[in-house]
Motif scaffolding. Structure first.
Motif, PDB file in Angstrom:
ATOM      1  N   MET A   1       0.844  -1.182   0.000  1.00  0.00           N
ATOM      2  CA  MET A   1       0.000   0.000   0.000  1.00  0.00           C
ATOM      3  C   MET A   1       0.887   1.242   0.000  1.00  0.00           C
ATOM      4  N   THR A   2       0.489   2.220  -0.800  1.00  0.00           N
ATOM      5  CA  THR A   2       1.179   3.508  -0.798  1.00  0.00           C
ATOM      6  C   THR A   2       0.598   4.361   0.318  1.00  0.00           C
ATOM      7  N   LYS A   3       1.470   4.877   1.160  1.00  0.00           N
ATOM      8  CA  LYS A   3       1.032   5.745   2.261  1.00  0.00           C
ATOM      9  C   LYS A   3       1.485   7.168   1.973  1.00  0.00           C
ATOM     10  N   ILE A   4       0.543   8.085   2.117  1.00  0.00           N
ATOM     11  CA  ILE A   4       0.812   9.494   1.839  1.00  0.00           C
ATOM     12  C   ILE A   4       0.563  10.282   3.114  1.00  0.00           C
ATOM     13  N   LYS A   5       1.577  11.017   3.558  1.00  0.00           N
ATOM     14  CA  LYS A   5       1.445  11.883   4.727  1.00  0.00           C
ATOM     15  C   LYS A   5       1.521  13.330   4.250  1.00  0.00           C
ATOM     16  N   ILE A   6       0.537  14.104   4.666  1.00  0.00           N
ATOM     17  CA  ILE A   6       0.446  15.492   4.230  1.00  0.00           C
ATOM     18  C   ILE A   6       0.419  16.406   5.449  1.00  0.00           C
ATOM     19  N   HIS A  10       5.097  19.764   4.228  1.00  0.00           N
ATOM     20  CA  HIS A  10       5.775  18.535   3.807  1.00  0.00           C
ATOM     21  C   HIS A  10       4.763  17.510   3.305  1.00  0.00           C
ATOM     22  N   ILE A  11       5.125  16.836   2.230  1.00  0.00           N
ATOM     23  CA  ILE A  11       4.326  15.737   1.699  1.00  0.00           C
ATOM     24  C   ILE A  11       5.262  14.569   1.454  1.00  0.00           C
ATOM     25  N   ASP A  48      12.419  28.071  -6.488  1.00  0.00           N
ATOM     26  CA  ASP A  48      12.837  28.082  -5.086  1.00  0.00           C
ATOM     27  C   ASP A  48      11.685  27.836  -4.113  1.00  0.00           C
ATOM     28  N   SER A  49      10.501  27.493  -4.627  1.00  0.00           N
ATOM     29  CA  SER A  49       9.329  27.356  -3.762  1.00  0.00           C
ATOM     30  C   SER A  49       9.224  25.995  -3.092  1.00  0.00           C
ATOM     31  N   ILE A  50       9.819  24.982  -3.709  1.00  0.00           N
ATOM     32  CA  ILE A  50       9.812  23.639  -3.120  1.00  0.00           C
ATOM     33  C   ILE A  50      11.177  23.000  -3.290  1.00  0.00           C
ATOM     34  N   LYS A  51      11.400  21.995  -2.475  1.00  0.00           N
ATOM     35  CA  LYS A  51      12.555  21.121  -2.616  1.00  0.00           C
ATOM     36  C   LYS A  51      11.978  19.712  -2.595  1.00  0.00           C
ATOM     37  N   TYR A  52      12.451  18.850  -3.477  1.00  0.00           N
ATOM     38  CA  TYR A  52      11.912  17.488  -3.470  1.00  0.00           C
ATOM     39  C   TYR A  52      13.021  16.461  -3.619  1.00  0.00           C
ATOM     40  N   HIS A  53      12.696  15.273  -3.162  1.00  0.00           N
ATOM     41  CA  HIS A  53      13.606  14.135  -3.251  1.00  0.00           C
ATOM     42  C   HIS A  53      12.806  12.952  -3.763  1.00  0.00           C
ATOM     43  N   GLN A  54      13.369  12.270  -4.734  1.00  0.00           N
ATOM     44  CA  GLN A  54      12.722  11.085  -5.284  1.00  0.00           C
ATOM     45  C   GLN A  54      13.689   9.928  -5.184  1.00  0.00           C
ATOM     46  N   GLY A  55      13.237   8.835  -4.571  1.00  0.00           N
ATOM     47  CA  GLY A  55      14.051   7.635  -4.452  1.00  0.00           C
ATOM     48  C   GLY A  55      13.199   6.423  -4.766  1.00  0.00           C
ATOM     49  N   GLN A  56      13.733   5.254  -4.545  1.00  0.00           N
ATOM     50  CA  GLN A  56      13.001   4.014  -4.799  1.00  0.00           C
ATOM     51  C   GLN A  56      11.778   3.938  -3.880  1.00  0.00           C
ATOM     52  N   GLY A  57      10.592   4.066  -4.456  1.00  0.00           N
ATOM     53  CA  GLY A  57       9.357   3.974  -3.675  1.00  0.00           C
ATOM     54  C   GLY A  57       9.117   5.148  -2.751  1.00  0.00           C
ATOM     55  N   LEU A  58       9.710   6.303  -3.045  1.00  0.00           N
ATOM     56  CA  LEU A  58       9.574   7.457  -2.156  1.00  0.00           C
ATOM     57  C   LEU A  58       9.645   8.766  -2.937  1.00  0.00           C
ATOM     58  N   ILE A  59       8.714   9.659  -2.629  1.00  0.00           N
ATOM     59  CA  ILE A  59       8.796  11.043  -3.082  1.00  0.00           C
ATOM     60  C   ILE A  59       8.502  11.919  -1.872  1.00  0.00           C
ATOM     61  N   GLU A  60       9.407  12.840  -1.587  1.00  0.00           N
ATOM     62  CA  GLU A  60       9.202  13.796  -0.505  1.00  0.00           C
ATOM     63  C   GLU A  60       9.242  15.202  -1.087  1.00  0.00           C
ATOM     64  N   ILE A  61       8.298  16.026  -0.642  1.00  0.00           N
ATOM     65  CA  ILE A  61       8.231  17.411  -1.091  1.00  0.00           C
ATOM     66  C   ILE A  61       8.241  18.312   0.139  1.00  0.00           C
ATOM     67  N   ASP A  62       9.179  19.238   0.179  1.00  0.00           N
ATOM     68  CA  ASP A  62       9.214  20.270   1.215  1.00  0.00           C
ATOM     69  C   ASP A  62       8.751  21.571   0.576  1.00  0.00           C
ATOM     70  N   ILE A  63       7.727  22.171   1.144  1.00  0.00           N
ATOM     71  CA  ILE A  63       7.198  23.433   0.629  1.00  0.00           C
ATOM     72  C   ILE A  63       7.918  24.560   1.355  1.00  0.00           C
ATOM     73  N   LEU A  64       8.701  25.322   0.602  1.00  0.00           N
ATOM     74  CA  LEU A  64       9.538  26.371   1.177  1.00  0.00           C
ATOM     75  C   LEU A  64       8.875  27.743   1.129  1.00  0.00           C
ATOM     76  N   LYS A  65       7.995  27.958   0.143  1.00  0.00           N
ATOM     77  CA  LYS A  65       7.277  29.230  -0.015  1.00  0.00           C
ATOM     78  C   LYS A  65       5.812  28.945  -0.270  1.00  0.00           C
ATOM     79  N   HIS A  66       4.956  29.609   0.475  1.00  0.00           N
ATOM     80  CA  HIS A  66       3.515  29.489   0.253  1.00  0.00           C
ATOM     81  C   HIS A  66       3.040  30.741  -0.481  1.00  0.00           C
ATOM     82  N   THR A  67       2.909  30.608  -1.792  1.00  0.00           N
ATOM     83  CA  THR A  67       2.337  31.683  -2.592  1.00  0.00           C
ATOM     84  C   THR A  67       0.977  31.200  -3.088  1.00  0.00           C
TER      85      THR A  67
END
Length: 97
Positions: A1-6, A10-11, A48-67
């Motif tokens: 199962m894919t688990k998504i935390k919001i 951060h996502i 410059d609004s987000i930073k993300y990382h993609q790996g095996q079975g993982l995507i992480e998004i850090d929201i740096l600017k809320h426009t």
């Protein structure tokens, strides 16, 4: 199962949906398409609004600017993920923290 935390800033999308075998899984493909399209859209507006990382079975998004634009694209992505969760409850679980 894919688990998504919001959360507000951060996502995290983690794991395989197990709808089908890897490479044939339409749920994983839809999750990836929604997420990567959203990331690319946000970065095209403000790199410059987000930073993300993609790996095996993982995507992480850090929201740096809320426009207005970034938040609209993030909200759209979350809504699409929730719609997918409704259709594939055995394969996707979303938790808002």
């Amino acid at each position: 199962m894919t688990k998504i935390k919001i959360s507000k800033d951060h996502i995290e999308i983690k794991g395989h949906a197990f709808f089908d075998e890897s490479g044939k899984d339409i749920v994983c493909a839809a999750l990836s398409c929604i997420t990567i399209t959203s990331i690319n859209g946000i970065l095209s507006i403000d790199k410059d609004s987000i930073k993300y990382h993609q790996g095996q079975g993982l995507i992480e998004i850090d929201i740096l600017k809320h426009t207005k634009e970034v938040d609209a694209l993030i909200s759209n992505m979350i809504n699409l993920l929730k719609e997918l969760e409704l259709q594939y409850k055995k394969n996707i679980q979303i938790e808002e923290v």
